[in-house]
Scaffold this motif. Sequence first.
Motif, PDB file in Angstrom:
ATOM      1  N   CYS A  31       0.798  -1.277   0.134  1.00  0.00           N
ATOM      2  CA  CYS A  31      -0.103   0.102  -0.002  1.00  0.00           C
ATOM      3  C   CYS A  31       0.788   1.244  -0.029  1.00  0.00           C
ATOM      4  O   CYS A  31       0.662   2.048  -0.859  1.00  0.00           O
ATOM      5  CB  CYS A  31      -1.027  -0.037   1.266  1.00  0.00           C
ATOM      6  SG  CYS A  31      -2.139  -1.314   1.052  1.00  0.00           S
ATOM      7  N   GLY A  40      -8.044   1.531   4.099  1.00  0.00           N
ATOM      8  CA  GLY A  40      -9.153   1.046   2.976  1.00  0.00           C
ATOM      9  C   GLY A  40      -8.824  -0.210   2.385  1.00  0.00           C
ATOM     10  O   GLY A  40      -9.689  -0.771   2.442  1.00  0.00           O
ATOM     11  N   GLN A  41      -7.615  -0.342   2.202  1.00  0.00           N
ATOM     12  CA  GLN A  41      -7.305  -1.696   1.413  1.00  0.00           C
ATOM     13  C   GLN A  41      -7.495  -2.914   2.404  1.00  0.00           C
ATOM     14  O   GLN A  41      -7.950  -3.907   1.818  1.00  0.00           O
ATOM     15  CB  GLN A  41      -5.926  -1.668   0.936  1.00  0.00           C
ATOM     16  CG  GLN A  41      -5.797  -0.858  -0.458  1.00  0.00           C
ATOM     17  CD  GLN A  41      -6.593  -1.377  -1.490  1.00  0.00           C
ATOM     18  OE1 GLN A  41      -6.526  -2.550  -1.651  1.00  0.00           O
ATOM     19  NE2 GLN A  41      -7.398  -0.366  -2.188  1.00  0.00           N
ATOM     20  N   THR A  43      -9.632  -3.084   4.887  1.00  0.00           N
ATOM     21  CA  THR A  43     -11.014  -3.249   5.165  1.00  0.00           C
ATOM     22  C   THR A  43     -11.586  -4.105   3.689  1.00  0.00           C
ATOM     23  O   THR A  43     -12.357  -4.836   3.802  1.00  0.00           O
ATOM     24  CB  THR A  43     -11.833  -1.894   5.098  1.00  0.00           C
ATOM     25  OG1 THR A  43     -11.150  -1.393   6.340  1.00  0.00           O
ATOM     26  CG2 THR A  43     -13.153  -2.319   5.338  1.00  0.00           C
ATOM     27  N   LYS A  44     -11.109  -3.560   2.663  1.00  0.00           N
ATOM     28  CA  LYS A  44     -11.508  -4.215   1.253  1.00  0.00           C
ATOM     29  C   LYS A  44     -11.227  -5.646   1.169  1.00  0.00           C
ATOM     30  O   LYS A  44     -11.884  -6.595   0.665  1.00  0.00           O
ATOM     31  CB  LYS A  44     -10.823  -3.315   0.099  1.00  0.00           C
ATOM     32  CG  LYS A  44     -11.053  -3.936  -1.113  1.00  0.00           C
ATOM     33  CD  LYS A  44     -10.496  -3.046  -2.233  1.00  0.00           C
ATOM     34  CE  LYS A  44     -10.133  -3.589  -3.660  1.00  0.00           C
ATOM     35  NZ  LYS A  44      -9.409  -2.845  -4.372  1.00  0.00           N
ATOM     36  N   GLU A  47     -13.397  -7.636   3.842  1.00  0.00           N
ATOM     37  CA  GLU A  47     -14.695  -7.782   3.432  1.00  0.00           C
ATOM     38  C   GLU A  47     -14.959  -8.601   1.962  1.00  0.00           C
ATOM     39  O   GLU A  47     -16.180  -8.932   1.915  1.00  0.00           O
ATOM     40  CB  GLU A  47     -15.351  -6.429   3.284  1.00  0.00           C
ATOM     41  CG  GLU A  47     -15.596  -5.844   4.708  1.00  0.00           C
ATOM     42  CD  GLU A  47     -16.055  -4.434   4.698  1.00  0.00           C
ATOM     43  OE1 GLU A  47     -16.154  -3.887   3.465  1.00  0.00           O
ATOM     44  OE2 GLU A  47     -16.204  -3.703   5.709  1.00  0.00           O
ATOM     45  N   HIS A  48     -13.848  -8.812   1.393  1.00  0.00           N
ATOM     46  CA  HIS A  48     -14.128  -9.674   0.131  1.00  0.00           C
ATOM     47  C   HIS A  48     -14.158 -11.061   0.518  1.00  0.00           C
ATOM     48  O   HIS A  48     -13.679 -11.616   1.206  1.00  0.00           O
ATOM     49  CB  HIS A  48     -12.472  -9.417  -0.804  1.00  0.00           C
ATOM     50  CG  HIS A  48     -12.438  -9.857  -2.209  1.00  0.00           C
ATOM     51  ND1 HIS A  48     -12.580 -11.145  -2.430  1.00  0.00           N
ATOM     52  CD2 HIS A  48     -12.849  -8.959  -3.044  1.00  0.00           C
ATOM     53  CE1 HIS A  48     -12.558 -11.107  -3.738  1.00  0.00           C
ATOM     54  NE2 HIS A  48     -12.912  -9.994  -4.352  1.00  0.00           N
ATOM     55  N   TRP A  81      -5.427  -9.281  -5.914  1.00  0.00           N
ATOM     56  CA  TRP A  81      -5.578  -7.841  -5.271  1.00  0.00           C
ATOM     57  C   TRP A  81      -5.015  -6.888  -6.059  1.00  0.00           C
ATOM     58  O   TRP A  81      -5.848  -5.778  -6.111  1.00  0.00           O
ATOM     59  CB  TRP A  81      -4.766  -8.207  -3.735  1.00  0.00           C
ATOM     60  CG  TRP A  81      -4.854  -6.930  -3.147  1.00  0.00           C
ATOM     61  CD1 TRP A  81      -5.939  -6.085  -2.751  1.00  0.00           C
ATOM     62  CD2 TRP A  81      -3.802  -6.488  -2.476  1.00  0.00           C
ATOM     63  NE1 TRP A  81      -5.408  -5.209  -2.115  1.00  0.00           N
ATOM     64  CE2 TRP A  81      -4.077  -5.118  -1.902  1.00  0.00           C
ATOM     65  CE3 TRP A  81      -2.365  -6.868  -2.341  1.00  0.00           C
ATOM     66  CZ2 TRP A  81      -3.194  -4.438  -1.244  1.00  0.00           C
ATOM     67  CZ3 TRP A  81      -1.582  -5.944  -1.562  1.00  0.00           C
ATOM     68  CH2 TRP A  81      -2.002  -4.805  -1.087  1.00  0.00           C
ATOM     69  N   SER A  84      -7.355  -5.570  -8.616  1.00  0.00           N
ATOM     70  CA  SER A  84      -8.437  -5.137  -8.427  1.00  0.00           C
ATOM     71  C   SER A  84      -8.237  -3.717  -7.986  1.00  0.00           C
ATOM     72  O   SER A  84      -9.241  -2.913  -7.792  1.00  0.00           O
ATOM     73  CB  SER A  84      -8.865  -5.708  -6.946  1.00  0.00           C
ATOM     74  OG  SER A  84      -8.422  -5.564  -5.902  1.00  0.00           O
ATOM     75  N   ILE A  85      -7.001  -3.318  -7.851  1.00  0.00           N
ATOM     76  CA  ILE A  85      -6.620  -1.780  -7.860  1.00  0.00           C
ATOM     77  C   ILE A  85      -6.723  -0.906  -8.579  1.00  0.00           C
ATOM     78  O   ILE A  85      -6.312  -1.128  -9.578  1.00  0.00           O
ATOM     79  CB  ILE A  85      -5.267  -1.555  -6.661  1.00  0.00           C
ATOM     80  CG1 ILE A  85      -5.487  -2.378  -5.296  1.00  0.00           C
ATOM     81  CG2 ILE A  85      -4.928  -0.330  -6.679  1.00  0.00           C
ATOM     82  CD1 ILE A  85      -4.143  -2.552  -4.656  1.00  0.00           C
TER      83      ILE A  85
END
Length: 179
Positions: A31, A40-41, A43-44, A47-48, A81, A84-85
């Motif tokens: 990050c 944020g990442q 959490t992302k 929750e994925h 991952w 997905s960014i």
Amino acid sequence: MKTTNVAIVNGISLQVVADDREQLVAVKPVCEILGVDYPGQFTKLKEHPVYGSTIGLCPTVGSDGKEREMVCIPLRFFSGWLFSINPDNVKEEVREKLIEYQLKCNDILYDYFFSRVDFSQKKEKIVTKAKEVCDEKAEQLRIAKSELKVAENELNKALALTFDEWQADRQQLTIPGFE
């Protein structure tokens, strides 16, 4: 666990933590390299539905040489991952490299999932063309066999011709238009 620095990007060490089961990548340094918000990442990822069950805390050695618990993702999920960014959300100096990476991921996924379809389509075209050539050659062979039969008949007639038949034929009166 063994921590290995695999790269240093913009002064930030990218580490892989390995144990007997798998290799893990620390999320926070990535990050920082990309310039995206770590909370944020995290959490992302948490929750994925796929990545959430794969992330966990692992002891890693920080850039200061001290061991810390860091959130890690298995190396086998790392590409997904990064894929997905959104490149618009990363530092400008790494944006082009991320886009290049994501394009390469697309190519690899396409090749993996659709190369059989490409192969089948190309093979079908090749087979169709080859069948047309074979059919054409078979027709040419049929015609050649027929012509050969006519030629063999003419040869056999010529071989069977006697001097007397030849002389008798030569003495025939030929009237033009009545042959």
